[in-house]
Write an enzyme that holds these catalytic residues in place. Structure first.
Site, PDB file in Angstrom:
ATOM      1  N   GLY A  35      -8.171 -10.325  23.624  1.00  0.00           N
ATOM      2  CA  GLY A  35      -7.990 -11.095  22.395  1.00  0.00           C
ATOM      3  C   GLY A  35      -9.056 -10.849  21.324  1.00  0.00           C
ATOM      4  O   GLY A  35      -9.029 -11.487  20.271  1.00  0.00           O
TER       5      GLY A  35
ATOM      6  N   GLU B 159       1.003  -7.367  12.943  1.00  0.00           N
ATOM      7  CA  GLU B 159       2.221  -7.876  13.573  1.00  0.00           C
ATOM      8  C   GLU B 159       2.571  -9.232  13.003  1.00  0.00           C
ATOM      9  O   GLU B 159       1.686  -9.965  12.563  1.00  0.00           O
ATOM     10  CB  GLU B 159       1.964  -8.101  15.080  1.00  0.00           C
ATOM     11  CG  GLU B 159       2.268  -6.928  15.922  1.00  0.00           C
ATOM     12  CD  GLU B 159       1.991  -7.173  17.396  1.00  0.00           C
ATOM     13  OE1 GLU B 159       1.679  -8.314  17.800  1.00  0.00           O
ATOM     14  OE2 GLU B 159       2.096  -6.198  18.141  1.00  0.00           O
TER      15      GLU B 159
ATOM     16  N   LEU C  34       3.678 -14.963  16.034  1.00  0.00           N
ATOM     17  CA  LEU C  34       4.662 -15.875  16.606  1.00  0.00           C
ATOM     18  C   LEU C  34       3.982 -17.222  16.838  1.00  0.00           C
ATOM     19  O   LEU C  34       2.906 -17.283  17.428  1.00  0.00           O
ATOM     20  CB  LEU C  34       5.223 -15.307  17.910  1.00  0.00           C
ATOM     21  CG  LEU C  34       5.865 -13.913  17.782  1.00  0.00           C
ATOM     22  CD1 LEU C  34       6.161 -13.325  19.152  1.00  0.00           C
ATOM     23  CD2 LEU C  34       7.135 -13.978  16.950  1.00  0.00           C
TER      24      LEU C  34
ATOM     25  N   GLU D 227       4.876  -6.655  29.479  1.00  0.00           N
ATOM     26  CA  GLU D 227       4.624  -8.017  29.005  1.00  0.00           C
ATOM     27  C   GLU D 227       5.294  -8.257  27.660  1.00  0.00           C
ATOM     28  O   GLU D 227       5.201  -7.433  26.750  1.00  0.00           O
ATOM     29  CB  GLU D 227       3.114  -8.259  28.867  1.00  0.00           C
ATOM     30  CG  GLU D 227       2.375  -8.171  30.195  1.00  0.00           C
ATOM     31  CD  GLU D 227       0.939  -8.691  30.115  1.00  0.00           C
ATOM     32  OE1 GLU D 227       0.422  -9.096  31.163  1.00  0.00           O
ATOM     33  OE2 GLU D 227       0.341  -8.692  29.023  1.00  0.00           O
TER      34      GLU D 227
ATOM     35  N   ARG E 131      -0.386  -1.022  36.540  1.00  0.00           N
ATOM     36  CA  ARG E 131      -1.063  -1.341  37.810  1.00  0.00           C
ATOM     37  C   ARG E 131      -0.379  -2.545  38.450  1.00  0.00           C
ATOM     38  O   ARG E 131       0.514  -3.142  37.861  1.00  0.00           O
ATOM     39  CB  ARG E 131      -2.522  -1.690  37.519  1.00  0.00           C
ATOM     40  CG  ARG E 131      -2.629  -2.840  36.525  1.00  0.00           C
ATOM     41  CD  ARG E 131      -4.004  -3.426  36.432  1.00  0.00           C
ATOM     42  NE  ARG E 131      -4.158  -4.270  35.256  1.00  0.00           N
ATOM     43  CZ  ARG E 131      -3.780  -5.534  35.153  1.00  0.00           C
ATOM     44  NH1 ARG E 131      -3.197  -6.122  36.176  1.00  0.00           N
ATOM     45  NH2 ARG E 131      -3.952  -6.220  34.046  1.00  0.00           N
TER      46      ARG E 131
ATOM     47  N   VAL F  95      -2.415  -9.432  39.288  1.00  0.00           N
ATOM     48  CA  VAL F  95      -2.902 -10.550  40.113  1.00  0.00           C
ATOM     49  C   VAL F  95      -1.719 -11.382  40.626  1.00  0.00           C
ATOM     50  O   VAL F  95      -1.657 -11.759  41.789  1.00  0.00           O
ATOM     51  CB  VAL F  95      -3.856 -11.455  39.291  1.00  0.00           C
ATOM     52  CG1 VAL F  95      -4.251 -12.695  40.075  1.00  0.00           C
ATOM     53  CG2 VAL F  95      -5.083 -10.682  38.834  1.00  0.00           C
TER      54      VAL F  95
HETATM   55  P1  ADP Z   1      -5.387  -8.175  24.292  1.00  0.00           P
HETATM   56  O1  ADP Z   1      -5.258  -6.804  24.871  1.00  0.00           O
HETATM   57  O2  ADP Z   1      -6.535  -8.328  23.348  1.00  0.00           O
HETATM   58  O3  ADP Z   1      -5.331  -9.246  25.327  1.00  0.00           O
HETATM   59  P2  ADP Z   1      -2.610  -8.639  23.518  1.00  0.00           P
HETATM   60  O4  ADP Z   1      -1.821  -7.812  22.575  1.00  0.00           O
HETATM   61  O5  ADP Z   1      -2.232  -8.592  24.962  1.00  0.00           O
HETATM   62  O6  ADP Z   1      -4.154  -8.319  23.288  1.00  0.00           O
HETATM   63  O7  ADP Z   1      -2.558 -10.120  23.029  1.00  0.00           O
HETATM   64  C1  ADP Z   1      -3.332 -11.120  23.636  1.00  0.00           C
HETATM   65  C2  ADP Z   1      -2.690 -12.459  23.455  1.00  0.00           C
HETATM   66  O8  ADP Z   1      -2.632 -12.801  22.068  1.00  0.00           O
HETATM   67  C3  ADP Z   1      -1.259 -12.535  23.937  1.00  0.00           C
HETATM   68  O9  ADP Z   1      -1.179 -12.817  25.305  1.00  0.00           O
HETATM   69  C4  ADP Z   1      -0.743 -13.685  23.091  1.00  0.00           C
HETATM   70  O10 ADP Z   1      -1.214 -14.892  23.641  1.00  0.00           O
HETATM   71  C5  ADP Z   1      -1.429 -13.481  21.769  1.00  0.00           C
HETATM   72  N1  ADP Z   1      -0.613 -12.654  20.854  1.00  0.00           N
HETATM   73  C6  ADP Z   1      -0.545 -11.302  20.812  1.00  0.00           C
HETATM   74  N2  ADP Z   1       0.307 -10.881  19.859  1.00  0.00           N
HETATM   75  C7  ADP Z   1       0.792 -11.991  19.276  1.00  0.00           C
HETATM   76  C8  ADP Z   1       1.714 -12.230  18.190  1.00  0.00           C
HETATM   77  N3  ADP Z   1       2.301 -11.241  17.516  1.00  0.00           N
HETATM   78  N4  ADP Z   1       1.965 -13.521  17.849  1.00  0.00           N
HETATM   79  C9  ADP Z   1       1.373 -14.550  18.507  1.00  0.00           C
HETATM   80  N5  ADP Z   1       0.494 -14.395  19.512  1.00  0.00           N
HETATM   81  C10 ADP Z   1       0.192 -13.130  19.904  1.00  0.00           C
END
Ligand code: ADP
Length: 452
Positions: free
Chosen positions: A166, A201, A204, A276, A292, A295
């Site tokens: 995040g 993006e 949401l 995901e 991978r 958990v």
């Molecule tokens: P990281 O690799 O930093 O964990 P992610 O792309 O997996 O990044 O996003 C981390 C989290 O941020 C997601 O699990 C979700 O909770 C939130 N998130 C990511 N993209 C969005 C989006 N477009 N709108 C709302 N929340 C988002």
């Protein structure tokens, strides 16, 4: 020659999990460990053990040279990386293969592509997975950002291409704040990852986290094993996971699962993977793919009866998938609670000596853990010390059994997150399944604001 001795490049419950699958297949195991883990359960149970360095992970569990040397000295023919540590390091996978060892994981090029967020999103889109609306790649200028944000509509999310956990992520509520927040995201990304590339993006507002378990044989066959709902999160860390998701119908599962499996077949993906998605108002949006074992994989095992680690080892060994899509049945409901050695309300880590340990038991209860009475939880690694996984014929019965099992678990000497899980299972929103990825943090905030 079939795999006969696996080096397990990990520690804790996942090292044990891999050992158990190997043992049941008649395969020997070699544990590696840091000096801090000499007394760990995975070291005790493995057929052989090799010390690979001092406590810091950078000098032991992430020490590629020492791990390869251990594999050669111990006469291993394969390496299983587990999750975390080196599991998504494409370079490590290549080095393993260059040493004529079998890499129990996906093809290195797929690990690399999916580890780069911009490339992963482009690949997912090309394979027909639904994406979050946004820029089609990196966004270089504020003008480009303004144009794209206007097209998709505010609020938007600026994300670091090399991001993780995040970091380097900013929610932009309106155009007025775009320039400032974009430059903040860039400098955060630069200092955290040494790369200031960002993309945009649609943000949401209140989604769920739903992920699909997939499996490929590396030769164009792929299946899906349904979804897991991991919406109960704190700081992007999953706390409790369940399968199936309380919000998906069998038709939606079948439709989305098929899209995921077809994408993986087209890619020639090998081994276990997780795609995901965020899910909102019935629509799926790809966020990332983990190349991978996860958990939370046991909840899928509980409702399908398929041993995912066994399957990983078979596929790495060049065998076909042990089942076809039409053989897979989703039955009942499973929930996993991640039990951490930490204060249940402040989340402060609580390592130290476990003075007493009693694991829950009984029908349909599974505890994956390396704990034992007298074990000292070292302060150097992840705080997760056990996973409690419970099955029931339906969600209500699963929850009743989970409450019963949590009440039976006794871990003394350190604080654990068991009280958090017990409290969660009393919340109407958790009982009804009506929660989003924001729910847990909001509930924790409300709870801490209340006078004791
Ligand atoms: P990281 O690799 O930093 O964990 P992610 O792309 O997996 O990044 O996003 C981390 C989290 O941020 C997601 O699990 C979700 O909770 C939130 N998130 C990511 N993209 C969005 C989006 N477009 N709108 C709302 N929340 C988002």
């Amino acid at each position: 020659m079939p795999i006969s001795r696996i080096l397990i490049a990990n520690r804790g419950e996942i090292a044990l999990r891999i050992h158990r699958a190997a043992r049941e297949m008649g395969i020997e195991t070699v544990a590696v460990h840091s000096t801090a883990d000499a007394d760990a359960m995975h070291v005790r149970l493995a057929d052989h053990a090799v010390c690979i360095g001092p406590p810091p992970a950078s000098e032991s569990y992430l020490n590629i040279a020492n791990i390869i040397a251990a594999a050669e000295i111990a006469g291993c023919d394969a390496i299983h990386p587990g999750y975390g540590f080196l599991s998504e390091n494409a370079k490590f996978a290549e080095i393993v293969e260059a040493h004529d060892l079998v890499w129990i994981g996906p093809k290195p090029e797929h690990i690399r592509t999916m580890g780069d967020k911009v490339a992963a999103k482009a690949t997912a889109g090309a394979l027909g997975l639904p994406l979050v609306p946004g820029s089609s790649g990196a966004v270089d200028t504020v003008d480009d950002a303004r144009r794209i944000a206007a097209e998709i509509g505010y609020p938007v999310l600026v994300k670091a291409a090399s991001g993780g956990g995040g970091r380097g992520m900013k929610v932009v509520p309106d155009e007025g704040q775009l320039e400032t927040l974009m430059s903040q995201a860039r400098s955060e990304a630069k200092s955290a990852f040494g790369d200031d590339t960002v993309y945009i993006e649609k943000y949401l507002g209140n989604p769920r986290h739903i992920e699909f378990q997939i499996f490929g044989d590396g030769r164009g066959q792929a299946i899906h094993l349904g979804e897991r709902d991991c919406s109960l999160q704190r700081r992007h860390q999953k706390v409790l996971e369940e399968a199936p998701s309380p919000v998906l119908s069998p038709d939606e599962r079948e439709r989305m699962g098929r899209i995921c499996a077809e994408a993986m077949a087209q890619m020639g993906y090998r081994g276990a993977g997780t795609i995901e998605f965020l899910w909102e108002n019935g629509a799926f949006y790809f966020i990332e793919m983990n190349t991978r074992l996860q958990v939370e994989h046991p909840v899928t095992e509980m409702i399908t009866g398929i041993d995912l680690v066994r399957e990983q080892i078979r596929v790495a060994d060049g065998k076909d998938l042990s089942c076809r899509q039409e053989d897979i049945r989703f039955e009942g409901h499973a929930i996993e609670c991640r039990i951490n050695a930490e204060d249940p309300w402040t989340f402060a880590p609580s390592p130290g000596a476990v003075t007493y340990y009693h694991a829950a038991g009984g029908m349909h209860v599974r505890v994956d853990s390396g704990l034992y009475a007298g074990y000292r939880i070292p302060p150097y690694y992840d705080s997760m010390i056990a996973k409690l996984i419970v099955y029931g014929r339906d969600r209500d019965r699963c929850i009743m059994r989970l409450r019963r099992a949590l009440d039976e678990m006794v871990i003394e000497g350190v604080k654990t997150s068991i009280p958090l899980h017990q409290a969660l299972l009393d919340q109407p929103d958790v009982l009804s399944g009506g929660y989003s990825i924001k729910w847990l943090e909001e509930w924790l905030q409300e709870r801490s604001a209340k006078p004791a």
